[in-house]
Structures are given as structure tokens and as C-alpha cells.
Design a protein around this motif. Structure first.
Motif, short mmCIF file in Angstrom:
data_model
loop_
_atom_site.label_atom_id
_atom_site.label_comp_id
_atom_site.label_asym_id
_atom_site.label_seq_id
_atom_site.Cartn_x
_atom_site.Cartn_y
_atom_site.Cartn_z
N GLY A 1 -8.87 76.92 55.25
CA GLY A 1 -9.28 75.95 56.24
C GLY A 1 -8.41 75.91 57.49
O GLY A 1 -8.63 75.07 58.37
N LYS A 2 -7.44 76.81 57.57
CA LYS A 2 -6.54 76.82 58.72
C LYS A 2 -6.62 78.17 59.44
O LYS A 2 -7.06 79.16 58.89
CB LYS A 2 -5.10 76.54 58.28
CG LYS A 2 -4.90 75.16 57.70
CD LYS A 2 -3.43 74.89 57.46
CE LYS A 2 -3.19 73.48 56.95
NZ LYS A 2 -1.74 73.20 56.75
N GLU A 3 -6.15 78.17 60.69
CA GLU A 3 -6.12 79.40 61.45
C GLU A 3 -4.94 80.28 61.00
O GLU A 3 -3.96 79.79 60.45
CB GLU A 3 -5.99 79.08 62.95
CG GLU A 3 -7.21 78.40 63.53
CD GLU A 3 -7.11 78.26 65.04
OE1 GLU A 3 -8.11 77.85 65.66
OE2 GLU A 3 -6.04 78.56 65.60
N ARG A 4 -5.08 81.54 61.29
CA ARG A 4 -3.99 82.47 60.99
C ARG A 4 -2.81 82.15 61.89
O ARG A 4 -2.98 81.97 63.09
CB ARG A 4 -4.46 83.91 61.20
CG ARG A 4 -3.52 84.97 60.67
CD ARG A 4 -4.20 86.33 60.64
NE ARG A 4 -5.34 86.34 59.72
CZ ARG A 4 -5.99 87.44 59.36
NH1 ARG A 4 -5.59 88.63 59.82
NH2 ARG A 4 -7.02 87.37 58.56
N GLU A 5 -1.62 82.09 61.31
CA GLU A 5 -0.45 81.73 62.09
C GLU A 5 0.66 82.75 61.93
O GLU A 5 0.81 83.39 60.89
CB GLU A 5 0.07 80.33 61.71
CG GLU A 5 0.56 80.19 60.29
CD GLU A 5 1.09 78.79 59.99
OE1 GLU A 5 1.19 77.96 60.92
OE2 GLU A 5 1.41 78.54 58.81
N PHE A 6 1.43 82.89 62.98
CA PHE A 6 2.54 83.83 63.04
C PHE A 6 3.68 83.35 62.15
O PHE A 6 4.00 82.16 62.11
CB PHE A 6 3.02 83.94 64.49
CG PHE A 6 4.29 84.71 64.67
CD1 PHE A 6 5.49 84.05 64.94
CD2 PHE A 6 4.31 86.09 64.59
CE1 PHE A 6 6.66 84.75 65.12
CE2 PHE A 6 5.47 86.80 64.76
CZ PHE A 6 6.65 86.13 65.02
N VAL A 7 4.28 84.32 61.45
CA VAL A 7 5.42 84.02 60.60
C VAL A 7 6.69 84.70 61.14
O VAL A 7 7.68 84.04 61.39
CB VAL A 7 5.17 84.48 59.14
CG1 VAL A 7 6.42 84.26 58.29
CG2 VAL A 7 3.98 83.74 58.55
N ALA A 8 6.63 86.01 61.32
CA ALA A 8 7.81 86.76 61.77
C ALA A 8 7.37 88.11 62.31
O ALA A 8 6.28 88.60 61.98
CB ALA A 8 8.80 86.94 60.63
N ALA A 9 8.23 88.72 63.12
CA ALA A 9 7.96 90.05 63.65
C ALA A 9 9.27 90.80 63.82
O ALA A 9 10.34 90.19 63.95
CB ALA A 9 7.21 89.98 64.99
N ILE A 10 9.16 92.14 63.84
CA ILE A 10 10.34 92.98 64.00
C ILE A 10 9.97 94.20 64.81
O ILE A 10 8.88 94.77 64.63
CB ILE A 10 10.91 93.38 62.62
CG1 ILE A 10 12.25 94.11 62.77
CG2 ILE A 10 9.92 94.20 61.81
CD1 ILE A 10 13.00 94.27 61.44
N ARG A 11 10.83 94.59 65.73
CA ARG A 11 10.61 95.82 66.45
C ARG A 11 10.87 97.01 65.53
O ARG A 11 11.84 97.01 64.77
CB ARG A 11 11.54 95.89 67.66
CG ARG A 11 11.11 95.04 68.82
CD ARG A 11 12.03 95.19 70.01
NE ARG A 11 12.18 96.60 70.42
CZ ARG A 11 12.94 96.98 71.42
NH1 ARG A 11 13.64 96.09 72.10
NH2 ARG A 11 13.03 98.25 71.74
#
Length: 123
Positions: free
Chosen positions: A42-52
């Protein structure tokens, strides 16, 4: 083309830990950033973490700072998400994503996605 396969999800009690893995294959040499997103029912996709992919600069959503750690093993073409002090609100399907742009929290900036792995945190 790049293929992403996540693993490591499961059921854990609140306060516990899990480590997610994302194995990349195909034209991985062209990638610039790898990220983790999550989507609860029921929720939108959300950002957690990223790495170059090169350099290893990391970026986190505020709600996971100090609890989650993203890392990568270039030799294995694998990105990890170590999740500690898990909370019931962390329950979601976690997706690995890969792209060619600067690290961003915007899902549409990522070109490739894995199939997702379920993380369930019980209270």
C-alpha cells in the motif's frame, strides 16, 4: 543488459539483523551506481541506500542512517545491504537497482531492477 538477483531476505525479530545481497551480471562495467529501494504494501517504493560502483561513495535515507550499511564487492559484482536493529516498520519487499547516473533517490533514474526479496520484521 544487466541482470540483478537479490537474496538474503527472510523473517527476523525486531532488533535482529539481515544481510541482503544483489549479484549483478551482464554489462556491469557500464554501471555507475547501485541502490536499494523498498516497498511496503500500500505504499510507494522508497529509497534506502545507494553506492557508487567505483569509489564506493555511499548515500542513505535518513530513516536508516546508523542502522543499515551498503557495500560492494567489485570482484564479485555484488552489492550488500547490512541491516541491523531492524524494526517492524522495515517490513517490505527490498529491491536492488542499477543505473548510469549520479546516485539518486529517484527510482526512475535507475535502469535495471531485481525481482525483490521479502523482509519481514516481527514485533
Amino acid at each position: 543488459q544487466v541482470q540483478l538477483v537479490e537474496s538474503g531476505g527472510g523473517l527476523v525479530q525486531a532488533g535482529g539483523s539481515l544481510r541482503l545481497s544483489c549479484a549483478a551480471s551482464g554489462r556491469t562495467f557500464s554501471l555507475y551506481v547501485m541502490g536499494w529501494f523498498r516497498q511496503a504494501p500500500g505504499k510507494e517504493r522508497e529509497f534506502v541506500a545507494a553506492i557508487r560502483w567505483s569509489g564506493g561513495n555511499t548515500y542513505y535515507a535518513d530513516f536508516v542512517k546508523g542502522r543499515f550499511t551498503i557495500s560492494r564487492d567489485n570482484a564479485k559484482n555484488t552489492v550488500y545491504l547490512q541491516m541491523n536493529s531492524l524494526k517492524p516498520e522495515d517490513t517490505a519487499v527490498y529491491y536492488c537497482a542499477a543505473g548510469f547516473s549520479m546516485p539518486t533517490s529517484t527510482p526512475t533514474e535507475y535502469a535495471y531492477w531485481g525481482q525483490g526479496t521479502q523482509v519481514t520484521v516481527s514485533s
